[in-house]
Design a protein around this motif. Structure first.
Motif, PDB file in Angstrom:
ATOM      1  N   ASN A   1       0.822  -1.218   0.000  1.00 15.64           N
ATOM      2  CA  ASN A   1       0.000   0.000   0.000  1.00 15.64           C
ATOM      3  C   ASN A   1       0.856   1.268   0.000  1.00 15.64           C
ATOM      4  N   ASN A   2       2.124   1.131   0.371  1.00 18.41           N
ATOM      5  CA  ASN A   2       3.022   2.281   0.400  1.00 18.41           C
ATOM      6  C   ASN A   2       3.816   2.434  -0.896  1.00 18.41           C
ATOM      7  N   ILE A   3       3.588   1.550  -1.858  1.00 14.78           N
ATOM      8  CA  ILE A   3       4.275   1.624  -3.144  1.00 14.78           C
ATOM      9  C   ILE A   3       3.362   2.289  -4.154  1.00 14.78           C
ATOM     10  N   GLN A   4       3.820   3.388  -4.710  1.00 17.17           N
ATOM     11  CA  GLN A   4       3.101   4.063  -5.787  1.00 17.17           C
ATOM     12  C   GLN A   4       4.145   4.653  -6.726  1.00 17.17           C
ATOM     13  N   PHE A   5       3.980   4.366  -7.989  1.00 20.84           N
ATOM     14  CA  PHE A   5       4.870   4.922  -8.998  1.00 20.84           C
ATOM     15  C   PHE A   5       4.139   6.040  -9.721  1.00 20.84           C
ATOM     16  N   SER A   6       4.468   7.277  -9.405  1.00 22.53           N
ATOM     17  CA  SER A   6       3.889   8.470 -10.021  1.00 22.53           C
ATOM     18  C   SER A   6       2.374   8.537  -9.868  1.00 22.53           C
ATOM     19  N   GLY A   7       1.821   7.901  -8.869  1.00 21.68           N
ATOM     20  CA  GLY A   7       0.383   7.912  -8.670  1.00 21.68           C
ATOM     21  C   GLY A   7      -0.381   7.011  -9.619  1.00 21.68           C
ATOM     22  N   TYR A   8       0.319   6.324 -10.505  1.00 20.43           N
ATOM     23  CA  TYR A   8      -0.336   5.471 -11.490  1.00 20.43           C
ATOM     24  C   TYR A   8      -0.419   4.013 -11.069  1.00 20.43           C
ATOM     25  N   VAL A   9       0.647   3.484 -10.528  1.00 21.39           N
ATOM     26  CA  VAL A   9       0.733   2.044 -10.299  1.00 21.39           C
ATOM     27  C   VAL A   9       0.614   1.746  -8.813  1.00 21.39           C
ATOM     28  N   ASN A  10      -0.418   0.987  -8.463  1.00 19.49           N
ATOM     29  CA  ASN A  10      -0.623   0.499  -7.110  1.00 19.49           C
ATOM     30  C   ASN A  10      -0.756  -1.021  -7.186  1.00 19.49           C
ATOM     31  N   PRO A  11       0.217  -1.772  -6.691  1.00 16.37           N
ATOM     32  CA  PRO A  11       0.096  -3.233  -6.750  1.00 16.37           C
ATOM     33  C   PRO A  11      -0.871  -3.753  -5.680  1.00 16.37           C
ATOM     34  N   TYR A  12      -1.752  -4.650  -6.078  1.00 15.14           N
ATOM     35  CA  TYR A  12      -2.709  -5.260  -5.159  1.00 15.14           C
ATOM     36  C   TYR A  12      -2.547  -6.774  -5.215  1.00 15.14           C
ATOM     37  N   LEU A  13      -1.545  -7.270  -4.531  1.00 15.19           N
ATOM     38  CA  LEU A  13      -1.222  -8.694  -4.548  1.00 15.19           C
ATOM     39  C   LEU A  13      -2.195  -9.526  -3.716  1.00 15.19           C
ATOM     40  N   TYR A  14      -2.980  -8.894  -2.868  1.00 13.93           N
ATOM     41  CA  TYR A  14      -3.899  -9.643  -2.017  1.00 13.93           C
ATOM     42  C   TYR A  14      -4.921 -10.446  -2.815  1.00 13.93           C
ATOM     43  N   VAL A  15      -5.166 -10.084  -4.078  1.00 14.30           N
ATOM     44  CA  VAL A  15      -6.111 -10.841  -4.914  1.00 14.30           C
ATOM     45  C   VAL A  15      -5.623 -12.260  -5.158  1.00 14.30           C
ATOM     46  N   LEU A  16      -4.349 -12.513  -4.924  1.00 14.52           N
ATOM     47  CA  LEU A  16      -3.783 -13.849  -5.098  1.00 14.52           C
ATOM     48  C   LEU A  16      -4.508 -14.879  -4.232  1.00 14.52           C
ATOM     49  N   PHE A  17      -5.011 -14.461  -3.084  1.00  9.77           N
ATOM     50  CA  PHE A  17      -5.721 -15.394  -2.207  1.00  9.77           C
ATOM     51  C   PHE A  17      -6.948 -15.977  -2.904  1.00  9.77           C
ATOM     52  N   ILE A  18      -7.751 -15.141  -3.522  1.00  7.24           N
ATOM     53  CA  ILE A  18      -8.954 -15.613  -4.226  1.00  7.24           C
ATOM     54  C   ILE A  18      -8.555 -16.415  -5.461  1.00  7.24           C
ATOM     55  N   LEU A  19      -7.519 -15.978  -6.147  1.00  7.56           N
ATOM     56  CA  LEU A  19      -7.083 -16.683  -7.357  1.00  7.56           C
ATOM     57  C   LEU A  19      -6.624 -18.104  -7.068  1.00  7.56           C
ATOM     58  N   LEU A  20      -6.025 -18.339  -5.910  1.00  6.12           N
ATOM     59  CA  LEU A  20      -5.427 -19.639  -5.623  1.00  6.12           C
ATOM     60  C   LEU A  20      -6.296 -20.575  -4.786  1.00  6.12           C
ATOM     61  N   LEU A  21      -7.526 -20.198  -4.521  1.00  4.08           N
ATOM     62  CA  LEU A  21      -8.412 -21.118  -3.809  1.00  4.08           C
ATOM     63  C   LEU A  21      -8.714 -22.316  -4.692  1.00  4.08           C
ATOM     64  N   PRO A  22      -8.950 -23.486  -4.101  1.00  4.23           N
ATOM     65  CA  PRO A  22      -9.197 -24.695  -4.902  1.00  4.23           C
ATOM     66  C   PRO A  22     -10.405 -24.554  -5.831  1.00  4.23           C
ATOM     67  N   PHE A  23     -10.386 -25.326  -6.906  1.00  8.06           N
ATOM     68  CA  PHE A  23     -11.464 -25.286  -7.887  1.00  8.06           C
ATOM     69  C   PHE A  23     -12.820 -25.627  -7.276  1.00  8.06           C
ATOM     70  N   GLU A  24     -12.840 -26.554  -6.337  1.00  5.58           N
ATOM     71  CA  GLU A  24     -14.110 -27.027  -5.798  1.00  5.58           C
ATOM     72  C   GLU A  24     -14.655 -26.151  -4.666  1.00  5.58           C
ATOM     73  N   THR A  25     -14.068 -25.000  -4.418  1.00  2.00           N
ATOM     74  CA  THR A  25     -14.575 -24.082  -3.403  1.00  2.00           C
ATOM     75  C   THR A  25     -15.981 -23.637  -3.790  1.00  2.00           C
ATOM     76  N   PRO A  26     -16.956 -23.817  -2.904  1.00  2.22           N
ATOM     77  CA  PRO A  26     -18.334 -23.407  -3.238  1.00  2.22           C
ATOM     78  C   PRO A  26     -18.433 -21.907  -3.491  1.00  2.22           C
ATOM     79  N   ARG A  27     -19.370 -21.540  -4.344  1.00  2.00           N
ATOM     80  CA  ARG A  27     -19.507 -20.124  -4.726  1.00  2.00           C
ATOM     81  C   ARG A  27     -19.845 -19.227  -3.548  1.00  2.00           C
TER      82      ARG A  27
END
Length: 168
Positions: free
Chosen positions: A24-50
């Motif tokens: 959250n403290n990384i910003q390149f010229s106000g344009y780039v904000n990395p949000y790596l926390y989405v990796l948690f949802i991306l890596l959940l198992p396929f059979e995870t209920p909706r």
């Protein structure tokens, strides 16, 4: 089962702390904000209920909102990401390619599949997040460019994490 639950709980805590304390403290010229926390949802198992995906997506975003002092923006964007995930998986893969009890990882699914999967979901998350944040179409090009650049940087971080941390 308990071992997998513990593994995902540790991943959740590490990603939330990494996002809140460092990224959250990384910003390149106000344009780039990395949000790596989405990796948690991306890596959940396929059979995870909706319903569980939506629940976890909401609370993951809520944790990020609490640390970022943003009023529900991340909770809504991460819930949207969790909502889109099953549709993205159905869109880019057939039932034959998905094995039960395997998470959607680069080592299991291959680089092309994982890149398409990550690209679609991270781009959707970032577009939703940045447009909800400004809540106007004034400055559309600026918001679009922020979304695209941040998504590109986040995708690079997700791919790097697959090579460094989640190799199996």
């Amino acid at each position: 089962m308990i071992r997998d639950l513990l593994k995902y709980l540790i991943m959740l805590v590490v990603l939330v702390l990494l996002q809140a304390l460092i990224l959250n403290n990384i910003q390149f010229s106000g344009y780039v904000n990395p949000y790596l926390y989405v990796l948690f949802i991306l890596l959940l198992p396929f059979e995870t209920p909706r319903y569980l995906l939506l629940f976890m997506g909401f609370f993951l975003g809520l944790f990020i909102d609490i640390f970022s002092n943003t009023p529900g923006i991340h909770a809504s964007a991460t819930t949207f990401l969790a909502f889109l995930r099953p549709f993205a998986i159905d869109l880019i893969s057939s039932r034959d390619t998905i094995e039960v009890n395997t998470p959607p990882r680069l080592s299991f699914m291959g680089f092309g599949w994982f890149l398409r999967y990550t690209l679609m979901l991270v781009l959707a998350h970032h577009l939703f997040l940045f447009f909800v944040e400004v809540f106007t179409f004034e400055g559309f090009i600026y918001t679009l460019s922020r979304s695209l650049l941040s998504a590109a940087f986040t995708i690079v971080l997700v791919i790097i994490s697959q090579f460094l941390i989640f190799k199996e």
